[in-house]
Design a protein around this motif. Structure first.
Motif, PDB file in Angstrom:
ATOM      1  N   GLU A  16       0.827  -1.202   0.000  1.00  0.00           N
ATOM      2  CA  GLU A  16       0.000   0.000   0.000  1.00  0.00           C
ATOM      3  C   GLU A  16       0.866   1.257   0.000  1.00  0.00           C
ATOM      4  OE1 GLU A  16      -3.852   2.034   2.212  1.00  0.00           O
ATOM      5  OE2 GLU A  16      -2.932   0.249   3.084  1.00  0.00           O
ATOM      6  N   TYR A  17       1.928   1.250   0.825  1.00  0.00           N
ATOM      7  CA  TYR A  17       2.846   2.389   0.835  1.00  0.00           C
ATOM      8  C   TYR A  17       3.464   2.586  -0.541  1.00  0.00           C
ATOM      9  CZ  TYR A  17       3.260   3.996   5.680  1.00  0.00           C
ATOM     10  OH  TYR A  17       3.036   4.584   6.898  1.00  0.00           O
ATOM     11  N   PHE A  18       3.916   1.481  -1.148  1.00  0.00           N
ATOM     12  CA  PHE A  18       4.580   1.580  -2.444  1.00  0.00           C
ATOM     13  C   PHE A  18       3.621   2.095  -3.514  1.00  0.00           C
ATOM     14  CE2 PHE A  18       6.145  -0.107  -6.495  1.00  0.00           C
ATOM     15  CZ  PHE A  18       7.435   0.396  -6.481  1.00  0.00           C
ATOM     16  N   SER A  19       2.394   1.585  -3.498  1.00  0.00           N
ATOM     17  CA  SER A  19       1.391   2.020  -4.466  1.00  0.00           C
ATOM     18  C   SER A  19       1.087   3.510  -4.318  1.00  0.00           C
ATOM     19  CB  SER A  19       0.115   1.199  -4.286  1.00  0.00           C
ATOM     20  OG  SER A  19      -0.913   1.683  -5.116  1.00  0.00           O
ATOM     21  N   ARG A  20       0.882   3.969  -3.090  1.00  0.00           N
ATOM     22  CA  ARG A  20       0.574   5.379  -2.851  1.00  0.00           C
ATOM     23  C   ARG A  20       1.768   6.267  -3.198  1.00  0.00           C
ATOM     24  NH1 ARG A  20      -4.699   5.756  -2.904  1.00  0.00           N
ATOM     25  NH2 ARG A  20      -4.269   7.938  -2.419  1.00  0.00           N
ATOM     26  N   LEU A  21       2.981   5.770  -2.930  1.00  0.00           N
ATOM     27  CA  LEU A  21       4.183   6.534  -3.249  1.00  0.00           C
ATOM     28  C   LEU A  21       4.333   6.709  -4.750  1.00  0.00           C
ATOM     29  CD1 LEU A  21       6.739   7.908  -2.112  1.00  0.00           C
ATOM     30  CD2 LEU A  21       7.891   5.689  -2.297  1.00  0.00           C
ATOM     31  N   ARG A  22       4.038   5.657  -5.497  1.00  0.00           N
ATOM     32  CA  ARG A  22       4.129   5.731  -6.956  1.00  0.00           C
ATOM     33  C   ARG A  22       3.118   6.736  -7.516  1.00  0.00           C
ATOM     34  NH1 ARG A  22       4.219   0.092  -9.702  1.00  0.00           N
ATOM     35  NH2 ARG A  22       2.251  -0.068  -8.552  1.00  0.00           N
ATOM     36  N   LEU A  23       1.889   6.693  -7.010  1.00  0.00           N
ATOM     37  CA  LEU A  23       0.874   7.650  -7.443  1.00  0.00           C
ATOM     38  C   LEU A  23       1.292   9.080  -7.116  1.00  0.00           C
ATOM     39  CD1 LEU A  23      -2.431   5.860  -6.369  1.00  0.00           C
ATOM     40  CD2 LEU A  23      -1.535   6.089  -8.688  1.00  0.00           C
ATOM     41  N   SER A  24       1.832   9.263  -5.917  1.00  0.00           N
ATOM     42  CA  SER A  24       2.242  10.598  -5.491  1.00  0.00           C
ATOM     43  C   SER A  24       3.365  11.137  -6.359  1.00  0.00           C
ATOM     44  CB  SER A  24       2.676  10.572  -4.023  1.00  0.00           C
ATOM     45  OG  SER A  24       1.565  10.362  -3.183  1.00  0.00           O
ATOM     46  N   TYR A  25       4.281  10.254  -6.761  1.00  0.00           N
ATOM     47  CA  TYR A  25       5.368  10.689  -7.646  1.00  0.00           C
ATOM     48  C   TYR A  25       4.831  11.163  -8.995  1.00  0.00           C
ATOM     49  CZ  TYR A  25       9.426  10.731 -10.663  1.00  0.00           C
ATOM     50  OH  TYR A  25      10.378  11.125 -11.566  1.00  0.00           O
ATOM     51  N   ILE A  26       3.897  10.395  -9.561  1.00  0.00           N
ATOM     52  CA  ILE A  26       3.330  10.753 -10.870  1.00  0.00           C
ATOM     53  C   ILE A  26       2.607  12.095 -10.796  1.00  0.00           C
ATOM     54  CG2 ILE A  26       1.653  10.089 -12.634  1.00  0.00           C
ATOM     55  CD1 ILE A  26       2.261   7.153 -11.886  1.00  0.00           C
ATOM     56  N   ILE A  27       1.813  12.297  -9.735  1.00  0.00           N
ATOM     57  CA  ILE A  27       1.095  13.564  -9.564  1.00  0.00           C
ATOM     58  C   ILE A  27       2.068  14.715  -9.373  1.00  0.00           C
ATOM     59  CG2 ILE A  27      -0.544  14.836  -8.121  1.00  0.00           C
ATOM     60  CD1 ILE A  27      -1.809  12.076  -7.441  1.00  0.00           C
ATOM     61  N   SER A  28       3.113  14.487  -8.581  1.00  0.00           N
ATOM     62  CA  SER A  28       4.116  15.528  -8.335  1.00  0.00           C
ATOM     63  C   SER A  28       4.838  15.907  -9.618  1.00  0.00           C
ATOM     64  CB  SER A  28       5.142  15.038  -7.295  1.00  0.00           C
ATOM     65  OG  SER A  28       4.518  14.736  -6.071  1.00  0.00           O
ATOM     66  N   GLU A  29       5.179  14.897 -10.419  1.00  0.00           N
ATOM     67  CA  GLU A  29       5.882  15.150 -11.675  1.00  0.00           C
ATOM     68  C   GLU A  29       5.026  15.982 -12.632  1.00  0.00           C
ATOM     69  OE1 GLU A  29       8.750  12.513 -14.493  1.00  0.00           O
ATOM     70  OE2 GLU A  29       6.721  11.719 -14.172  1.00  0.00           O
ATOM     71  N   SER A  30       3.747  15.648 -12.743  1.00  0.00           N
ATOM     72  CA  SER A  30       2.882  16.412 -13.647  1.00  0.00           C
ATOM     73  C   SER A  30       2.642  17.823 -13.115  1.00  0.00           C
ATOM     74  CB  SER A  30       1.554  15.691 -13.874  1.00  0.00           C
ATOM     75  OG  SER A  30       0.793  15.614 -12.697  1.00  0.00           O
ATOM     76  N   SER A  31       2.629  17.977 -11.791  1.00  0.00           N
ATOM     77  CA  SER A  31       2.484  19.312 -11.193  1.00  0.00           C
ATOM     78  C   SER A  31       3.666  20.195 -11.558  1.00  0.00           C
ATOM     79  CB  SER A  31       2.376  19.207  -9.668  1.00  0.00           C
ATOM     80  OG  SER A  31       1.250  18.454  -9.277  1.00  0.00           O
ATOM     81  N   ARG A  32       4.836  19.616 -11.594  1.00  0.00           N
ATOM     82  CA  ARG A  32       6.052  20.372 -11.913  1.00  0.00           C
ATOM     83  C   ARG A  32       6.182  20.665 -13.404  1.00  0.00           C
ATOM     84  NH1 ARG A  32      10.543  20.745  -9.068  1.00  0.00           N
ATOM     85  NH2 ARG A  32      11.849  19.990 -10.781  1.00  0.00           N
ATOM     86  N   ASN A  33       5.762  19.716 -14.247  1.00  0.00           N
ATOM     87  CA  ASN A  33       6.089  19.806 -15.667  1.00  0.00           C
ATOM     88  C   ASN A  33       4.980  20.332 -16.570  1.00  0.00           C
ATOM     89  OD1 ASN A  33       8.583  18.737 -15.013  1.00  0.00           O
ATOM     90  ND2 ASN A  33       8.002  16.627 -15.536  1.00  0.00           N
ATOM     91  N   THR A  34       3.731  20.139 -16.208  1.00  0.00           N
ATOM     92  CA  THR A  34       2.622  20.514 -17.101  1.00  0.00           C
ATOM     93  C   THR A  34       2.626  22.012 -17.409  1.00  0.00           C
ATOM     94  OG1 THR A  34       1.222  18.741 -16.273  1.00  0.00           O
ATOM     95  CG2 THR A  34       0.108  20.560 -17.392  1.00  0.00           C
ATOM     96  N   GLY A  35       2.688  22.343 -18.681  1.00  0.00           N
ATOM     97  CA  GLY A  35       2.621  23.738 -19.106  1.00  0.00           C
ATOM     98  C   GLY A  35       3.790  24.594 -18.685  1.00  0.00           C
ATOM     99  N   LYS A  36       4.929  23.992 -18.365  1.00  0.00           N
ATOM    100  CA  LYS A  36       6.074  24.761 -17.850  1.00  0.00           C
ATOM    101  C   LYS A  36       6.513  25.849 -18.832  1.00  0.00           C
ATOM    102  CE  LYS A  36       8.644  24.475 -14.051  1.00  0.00           C
ATOM    103  NZ  LYS A  36       8.121  24.234 -12.693  1.00  0.00           N
ATOM    104  N   ASN A  37       6.427  25.574 -20.104  1.00  0.00           N
ATOM    105  CA  ASN A  37       6.820  26.564 -21.106  1.00  0.00           C
ATOM    106  C   ASN A  37       5.837  27.738 -21.177  1.00  0.00           C
ATOM    107  OD1 ASN A  37       9.030  24.991 -21.796  1.00  0.00           O
ATOM    108  ND2 ASN A  37       7.947  23.944 -23.454  1.00  0.00           N
TER     109      ASN A  37
END
Length: 247
Positions: A223-244
């Motif tokens: 469960e920790y690993f699954s939630r951590l993976r989801l959190s990483y994906i959300i964090s990455e899109s938060s940082r990268n989406t529309g950056k330009n």
């Protein structure tokens, strides 16, 4: 009774065991009365009684192949945009069932203010956040912190609910492509569409084991690993989406 709301519901559900069936039977009519229209995408693996119950209340339903939450969310948005709408409230259906069960008046108040915003993130009060399992809280705090730094305001973006205008809905559908949409959609609105993104914390996005509970078959490490993976994906899109297109 026909709702006078300007807001349409967008929801998704994947429920092979029919865990939410009784809650849908209890609250389906009340949900219909709150919204102008109701659009739900249901995974093909979801129990047929869920489909039958939602259909009996007059929900607009589309059965889809199970390809993850992001695909289901984009599909329900596309489904809703086939008809002319004004404003939309996206929420995972199990979240909505919990909200209407415990805080129906708060939900009604939130729906009434949605037309005041281009994009509104709905997050959790501290009281609601603390009801969640520890693996969720520990991983989501980090994601929410990263998102807040990127958007330059404090926000809980991992609660599975947001609101937006039809104009923003069309923009989201045009640009959304990530594996998770929690951070991507508000960043599309903020960085690409140049819309003001607001935030509101509510008590109704609490966790209830009966409605929102995770599978008992999963061990704590998984469960920790699954939630951590989801959190990483959300964090990455938060940082990268529309950056330009950064404001």
């Amino acid at each position: 009774m026909r709702s006078m709301s300007k807001v349409s519901l967008l929801g998704v559900i994947h429920d092979p065991k029919g865990r939410n069936l009784e809650s849908i039977k209890l609250f389906g009519e009340s949900i219909k009365e709150l919204y102008k229209n109701t659009y739900i995408t249901i995974s093909e693996e979801t129990h047929e009684h869920i489909y039958n119950s939602l259909k009996s209340f007059g929900f607009n339903i589309k059965i889809i192949e199970k390809r993850g939450a992001a695909d289901a969310r984009r599909q329900v948005l596309r489904f809703a945009l086939e008809e002319e709408g004004e404003f939309y409230h996206y929420i995972d259906l199990d979240r909505l069932l919990t909200w209407i069960k415990f805080y129906k008046e708060e939900l009604k108040e939130v729906i009434e203010i949605i037309p005041n915003y281009d994009y509104l993130i709905l997050g959790r009060t501290n009281k609601a956040f603390e009801t969640h399992p520890t693996p969720w809280k520990e991983t989501e705090r980090i994601t929410n912190r990263i998102f807040s730094l990127e958007i330059k305001k404090e926000a809980d973006v991992t609660a599975g609910s947001c609101c937006f205008s039809q104009e923003v809905a069309k923009g989201i559908l045009k640009y959304s492509k990530d594996k998770m949409t929690d951070g991507e959609w508000p960043m599309i609105a903020y960085r690409i569409l140049r819309k003001e993104v607001k935030y509101k914390a509510v008590d109704g996005l609490l966790y209830n084991r009966e409605i929102n509970g995770v599978s008992k078959d999963i061990n704590e490490s998984d469960e920790y690993f699954s939630r951590l993976r989801l959190s990483y994906i959300i964090s990455e899109s938060s940082r990268n989406t529309g950056k330009n297109n950064e404001i």
